[in-house]
Scaffold this active site. Structure first.
Site, PDB file in Angstrom:
ATOM      1  N   ASP A  67       6.868  -3.891   2.074  1.00 56.60           N
ATOM      2  CA  ASP A  67       6.991  -2.577   2.712  1.00 56.60           C
ATOM      3  C   ASP A  67       6.624  -2.615   4.193  1.00 56.60           C
ATOM      4  O   ASP A  67       6.137  -3.615   4.698  1.00 56.60           O
ATOM      5  CB  ASP A  67       6.117  -1.544   1.972  1.00 56.60           C
ATOM      6  CG  ASP A  67       4.693  -2.055   1.732  1.00 56.60           C
ATOM      7  OD1 ASP A  67       4.285  -3.037   2.396  1.00 56.60           O
ATOM      8  OD2 ASP A  67       3.991  -1.491   0.887  1.00 56.60           O
ATOM      9  N   ASN A 136      -4.835   4.657  -6.211  1.00 58.21           N
ATOM     10  CA  ASN A 136      -4.063   5.595  -7.040  1.00 58.21           C
ATOM     11  C   ASN A 136      -3.003   4.885  -7.892  1.00 58.21           C
ATOM     12  O   ASN A 136      -2.153   5.523  -8.491  1.00 58.21           O
ATOM     13  CB  ASN A 136      -3.405   6.660  -6.153  1.00 58.21           C
ATOM     14  CG  ASN A 136      -2.392   6.065  -5.172  1.00 58.21           C
ATOM     15  OD1 ASN A 136      -2.141   4.858  -5.183  1.00 58.21           O
ATOM     16  ND2 ASN A 136      -1.812   6.914  -4.343  1.00 58.21           N
ATOM     17  N   HIS A 138      -0.698   2.782  -6.734  1.00 59.46           N
ATOM     18  CA  HIS A 138       0.596   2.484  -6.096  1.00 59.46           C
ATOM     19  C   HIS A 138       0.788   0.969  -5.958  1.00 59.46           C
ATOM     20  O   HIS A 138      -0.167   0.209  -5.860  1.00 59.46           O
ATOM     21  CB  HIS A 138       0.755   3.211  -4.757  1.00 59.46           C
ATOM     22  CG  HIS A 138      -0.024   2.667  -3.604  1.00 59.46           C
ATOM     23  ND1 HIS A 138      -0.268   3.386  -2.466  1.00 59.46           N
ATOM     24  CD2 HIS A 138      -0.630   1.471  -3.395  1.00 59.46           C
ATOM     25  CE1 HIS A 138      -0.955   2.672  -1.620  1.00 59.46           C
ATOM     26  NE2 HIS A 138      -1.201   1.504  -2.154  1.00 59.46           N
ATOM     27  N   GLU A 143       4.363   5.517  -4.617  1.00 62.57           N
ATOM     28  CA  GLU A 143       3.223   6.384  -4.871  1.00 62.57           C
ATOM     29  C   GLU A 143       3.406   7.128  -6.195  1.00 62.57           C
ATOM     30  O   GLU A 143       4.544   7.357  -6.631  1.00 62.57           O
ATOM     31  CB  GLU A 143       3.110   7.415  -3.735  1.00 62.57           C
ATOM     32  CG  GLU A 143       2.931   6.816  -2.353  1.00 62.57           C
ATOM     33  CD  GLU A 143       1.491   6.398  -2.052  1.00 62.57           C
ATOM     34  OE1 GLU A 143       0.721   6.115  -2.989  1.00 62.57           O
ATOM     35  OE2 GLU A 143       1.143   6.346  -0.860  1.00 62.57           O
TER      36      GLU A 143
HETATM   37  P1  PGA Z   1      -5.878  -2.905  -0.033  1.00 60.42           P
HETATM   38  O1  PGA Z   1      -4.561  -2.089  -0.332  1.00 60.42           O
HETATM   39  O2  PGA Z   1      -5.587  -4.327  -0.358  1.00 60.42           O
HETATM   40  O3  PGA Z   1      -6.129  -2.706   1.431  1.00 60.42           O
HETATM   41  O4  PGA Z   1      -6.948  -2.334  -0.898  1.00 60.42           O
HETATM   42  C1  PGA Z   1      -3.859  -2.367  -1.510  1.00 60.42           C
HETATM   43  C2  PGA Z   1      -2.685  -1.456  -1.616  1.00 60.42           C
HETATM   44  O5  PGA Z   1      -2.771  -0.313  -1.122  1.00 60.42           O
HETATM   45  O6  PGA Z   1      -1.669  -1.864  -2.204  1.00 60.42           O
END
Ligand code: PGA
Length: 240
Positions: A67, A136, A138, A143
């Site tokens: 992404d 959450n 995702h 999301e």
């Molecule tokens: P993070 O993010 O590794 O910074 O915790 C993970 C994500 O949002 O997929």
């Protein structure tokens, strides 16, 4: 889903790097699916170390990132393009032309997403996709929602993701509110998936991965339909 429970983040990073290194050695022209966020950084450091020791060669490896924020300039330090160069690409011998990241500078986001998905399909498919997981649930920027989108698409970020990512920006209102992301089906096309999680904050998301339910309110639960997923997590993410 195979689960590897590690003592701490360092061990998670080492285990993940071992799997990636194993694949790159077995299949030098493999396609890696890569992720941003803080979780995979330790794994990238381990891979850089192996490369510097002469134990890994990325010269034939291709990569597809999950992404990118939208819109965002590649030169912006918070773009995923900049991030990937900074934490991995400029330290290894991967060829520039073999790197694919959704273009946050594209004028026409829908066209960019369509072309990214086509390129992904034409490549023959990701051999190993690295994933982090949001608090959450995702994956990529898919999301929680009533409906999820299968293919690469433009999407809005939820408030909780904007808050979680605000730590990288000067203030919360500087976090882009949109992103281009591979869809759930784009991710599930990968031959192998390695999901990394560490820390208590990820416990609920990890717990949902390990029960029997699939729900669009936790997109990572979609991974349960894939038959080659390895979850590498530390004790805090596993036990809460
Ligand atoms: P993070 O993010 O590794 O910074 O915790 C993970 C994500 O949002 O997929």
């Amino acid at each position: 889903m195979r689960v590897i429970i590690c003592e701490n983040y360092e061990e998670v990073s080492k285990e993940a790097a071992k799997l990636v290194a194993g694949l790159v050695n077995l299949k030098p022209d493999c396609i890696l699916g890569l992720a941003t966020g803080s979780t995979p950084v330790g794994m990238y450091n381990n891979l850089i170390e192996l490369y510097k020791k002469g134990e890994l060669d990325f010269s034939q490896v291709k990569s597809f990132n999950l992404d990118e924020y939208y819109p965002i300039a590649k030169s912006n330090e918070n773009s995923y393009d900049y991030f990937m160069n900074d934490v991995l690409f400029e330290h290894i011998n991967i060829k520039k032309e073999n790197i694919n990241i959704p273009n946050g500078e594209a004028k026409d986001a829908d066209k960019e997403c369509k072309e990214y998905e086509e390129k992904l399909n034409a490549s023959g498919g990701v051999d190993l996709q690295i994933l982090g997981i949001g608090v959450n649930g995702h994956i990529g920027f898919n999301e929680p929602d009533e409906n999820l989108i299968a293919v690469t698409h433009k999407t809005g970020l939820t408030e909780s993701t904007i808050e979680a990512n605000a730590r990288f920006f000067e203030s919360k209102d500087q976090v882009p509110t949109m992103a281009l992301t591979m869809g759930i089906a784009s991710i599930l096309k990968s031959k192998k998936i390695v999901l990394l999680a560490n820390g208590k904050a990820k416990h609920n998301a990890v717990k949902a991965l390990l029960n029997d339910e699939i729900t669009t309110s936790n997109p990572a639960t979609m991974l349960k339909v894939h038959n080659d997923v390895v979850l590498i997590c530390d004790k805090e993410a596993y036990n809460g």
